[in-house]
Structures are given as structure tokens and as C-alpha cells.
Design a protein around this motif. Sequence first.
Motif, PDB file in Angstrom:
ATOM      1  N   LEU A 179       0.708  -1.374  -0.032  1.00  8.11           N
ATOM      2  CA  LEU A 179       0.120   0.113  -0.068  1.00  8.11           C
ATOM      3  C   LEU A 179       0.792   1.216   0.064  1.00  8.11           C
ATOM      4  O   LEU A 179       0.586   2.206  -0.871  1.00  8.11           O
TER       5      LEU A 179
ATOM      6  N   HIS B 216       0.774   3.755  -3.356  1.00  7.13           N
ATOM      7  CA  HIS B 216       0.087   4.932  -3.032  1.00  7.13           C
ATOM      8  C   HIS B 216       0.710   6.153  -2.404  1.00  7.13           C
ATOM      9  O   HIS B 216       0.133   7.104  -2.329  1.00  7.13           O
TER      10      HIS B 216
ATOM     11  N   LEU C 144      -6.830  -3.699  -6.281  1.00  6.51           N
ATOM     12  CA  LEU C 144      -7.669  -3.034  -5.630  1.00  6.51           C
ATOM     13  C   LEU C 144      -8.765  -2.395  -6.186  1.00  6.51           C
ATOM     14  O   LEU C 144      -8.506  -1.924  -7.532  1.00  6.51           O
ATOM     15  N   GLN C 145     -10.112  -2.414  -5.798  1.00 11.19           N
ATOM     16  CA  GLN C 145     -10.833  -1.671  -6.573  1.00 11.19           C
ATOM     17  C   GLN C 145     -11.121  -0.108  -5.928  1.00 11.19           C
ATOM     18  O   GLN C 145     -11.111   0.021  -4.813  1.00 11.19           O
ATOM     19  N   LEU C 146     -10.746   0.711  -6.847  1.00  9.69           N
ATOM     20  CA  LEU C 146     -10.542   1.985  -6.468  1.00  9.69           C
ATOM     21  C   LEU C 146     -12.210   2.602  -6.441  1.00  9.69           C
ATOM     22  O   LEU C 146     -12.775   2.980  -7.703  1.00  9.69           O
ATOM     23  N   THR C 147     -12.773   2.837  -5.459  1.00  7.92           N
ATOM     24  CA  THR C 147     -14.081   3.184  -5.369  1.00  7.92           C
ATOM     25  C   THR C 147     -14.508   4.739  -5.357  1.00  7.92           C
ATOM     26  O   THR C 147     -14.059   5.097  -4.064  1.00  7.92           O
TER      27      THR C 147
ATOM     28  N   LEU D   2     -10.507   1.988  -0.926  1.00  2.00           N
ATOM     29  CA  LEU D   2      -9.577   1.196  -1.878  1.00  2.00           C
ATOM     30  C   LEU D   2     -10.011  -0.130  -1.148  1.00  2.00           C
ATOM     31  O   LEU D   2      -9.700  -0.448   0.058  1.00  2.00           O
ATOM     32  N   TYR D   3     -10.791  -0.977  -2.038  1.00  2.00           N
ATOM     33  CA  TYR D   3     -11.391  -2.338  -1.807  1.00  2.00           C
ATOM     34  C   TYR D   3     -10.491  -3.542  -2.080  1.00  2.00           C
ATOM     35  O   TYR D   3     -10.506  -3.542  -3.361  1.00  2.00           O
TER      36      TYR D   3
ATOM     37  N   VAL E  78      -4.069  -7.032  -1.626  1.00  2.00           N
ATOM     38  CA  VAL E  78      -3.957  -5.699  -1.744  1.00  2.00           C
ATOM     39  C   VAL E  78      -3.152  -5.092  -3.129  1.00  2.00           C
ATOM     40  O   VAL E  78      -3.085  -3.936  -3.536  1.00  2.00           O
TER      41      VAL E  78
ATOM     42  N   VAL F 110      -8.701   1.958   3.382  1.00  2.55           N
ATOM     43  CA  VAL F 110      -8.266   0.928   2.949  1.00  2.55           C
ATOM     44  C   VAL F 110      -9.202  -0.152   3.651  1.00  2.55           C
ATOM     45  O   VAL F 110      -9.124  -0.275   5.012  1.00  2.55           O
TER      46      VAL F 110
ATOM     47  N   ARG G 178     -11.956   8.603  -1.134  1.00  2.00           N
ATOM     48  CA  ARG G 178     -12.145   7.100  -1.874  1.00  2.00           C
ATOM     49  C   ARG G 178     -11.904   5.798  -0.985  1.00  2.00           C
ATOM     50  O   ARG G 178     -11.124   5.891  -0.113  1.00  2.00           O
TER      51      ARG G 178
ATOM     52  N   ASP H 273      -7.491   8.037   1.435  1.00  2.00           N
ATOM     53  CA  ASP H 273      -7.719   6.797   1.074  1.00  2.00           C
ATOM     54  C   ASP H 273      -8.021   5.951   1.955  1.00  2.00           C
ATOM     55  O   ASP H 273      -7.281   5.744   2.936  1.00  2.00           O
TER      56      ASP H 273
END
Length: 310
Positions: free
Chosen positions: A49, A53, A173-176, A164-165, A170, A145, A162, A143
Motif C-alpha cells: 500500500l 500509493h 484494489l477496486q478504487l471506489t 481502496l477495496y 492488496v 483501505v 475514496r 484513501d
Amino acid sequence: MRGVTRRLMLLDTASLYFRAYFGVPDSVKAPDGTPVNAVRGLLDFVDRLVRDHRPDDLVACMDADWRPQWRVDLIPSYKAHRVAVETEAGRPDEEEVPDTLSPQVPVIEEVLDALGIARVGVEGYEADDVIGTFTGRADGPVDIVTGDRDLYQLVDDKRGVRVLYPLKGVGTLQLTDETWLREKYGVDGCGYADLALLRGDPSDGLPGVPGIGEKTAAKLLDQFGDLAGIMAAVDDPKAKLTPSQRKRLDESRPYVAVAPKVVRVAGDVPLPDVDTALPHAPRDPAALEGLAARWGLGGSLQRLLITLGE
């Protein structure tokens, strides 16, 4: 808490170490044979992570109380199916946790503290509430997580918030953001809590409104704006509700009256004054060295230390 004006990353720590525990083989053990798959897996998660990021600030948010009594008082079924041991009044119930995971949690906490990564849990609140309060107070982008969709309610494009799912570890990641939420659920961040409330969530023991599933909830929110608008429509004979929808919503008034406080994360948690800056060197090198030797943290810890030092 000092003012956060840079990119803040908030970890739903229990969500991540549960994923690490089930994603890393239990053959990963300390020199004495104790499983440390959750510990090493979480360190690998944090390393990835930070590398991917590059947050300026990082907080490991903890569940000081995974099932707060104030939520249970409102909806007694809240997480009731996950209680392993009921305790006396005034003390939190014990959550059902795999036998070989529980002993790893104190090790995780000690390692985070020795590294100097801020770790925050507040009595009477879940990690979600800590995350919600940090998010509300942040001056810059955030962010979050987590493997918990409940936190989608905090997504806010205007503020740069947002989720990070994790889909696989990890690394994927789905950036929601709000665009993704609208495409998937038909709501934005602030509408997600109302959607979850209406549809219910068996994993949290939330009954929802009978007969109102996810798609119907999304349509109602699109039509009437929010939960208050939907309930106002129940009292309006001209509102375009089917007879069954009107009946079920009307019968669910007691649930709808209390559920928002249970479903929505708290934004007023009394946070301690902590330094959230991402450390570039361990806070306590001697303690960290002892933990690394005692628990055989090996490459997982070394990789993270290299990443933090960059």
C-alpha cells in the motif's frame, strides 16, 4: 490530532489482518512454531500500500469495541450471530475469531507501535467510526483501505475521499469513487448508507425492510432523494409507491427510526492526539529487532522498512 493537510491513508486494520490470515498459509510460523501468517501478511499489505500509493500520513484504525452497546441497544440483532462469548454488563462481548488468529493480534499491535505507525482505537467505538471521524477532519485527500463495503458511505469525490477495496490481497484494489458507486449501486457516497439500511445486511445482523432489496432501494432513493423522502412518500397517497412497498415501509417505521444511527459511521469520536505522519525509520529499533527475532518476521518486515525509508 494535528491538522492533516496531505494525503491520508486509513487502514481498517482488522479487516486487513483477517484477509491476511486467510490469504497467507498457516505454515508461516515463528521459530517456536506459533503461526504468524496474519502478522507477516499484514506487513506485506502495508508495504504494498505504501509503495503503490505513497501516503503522507497513515493510521491503523482499530476496533476497541467491535459491537458497541449503543448500537446493540438500538438494534439487538446487530452482529449478534458473531458473538463467541457474552460478557457481563458494561464489557464488550467477545467476537468469534479463529483460535490461531487471536494470539497474533497483540503481536501486530506491538510491531505497529515499534515501527511508529499510528494505531488508534477508541473505547465504545468500532474502527469504522474512527475512520469516519478522521475522514471528516482531514484537510486533504483520504484513501480508506477496507474489505468492508459499509465504508462506501464515506466516498466523496469533492473532498478526494475514496475507498481502496482489496479484491485479491492488496495488489488488486477496486478504487471506489462516486462514479463507480453510481454505476454499481445507483447511489453516491452519502446515499450508500440509506441503501444499506433499506436492503439490510445479514453479515451485520441488520434486517432491512422486508421486500426491499438492493435494486428496489436504489430506485426508491433515485425517486425520492433520500430515506426521509421515502418515508414522507409513505404518508403521501399521491406518491408513486406500490401498495406492498407502502405497507412494508410503514410497518418498518420502528426499524427505520433507529437504523440510521446504527448504519452510519460516527463522525464525532474523541480521537487521541497522535502523530499520523508515515514514519521513515522505526520509533523503537531495539523493540522491533526483538519482535523480528521472536516472531520470525523476516523478509516481510525488512521489505516494509526499506519502503518506509525511501
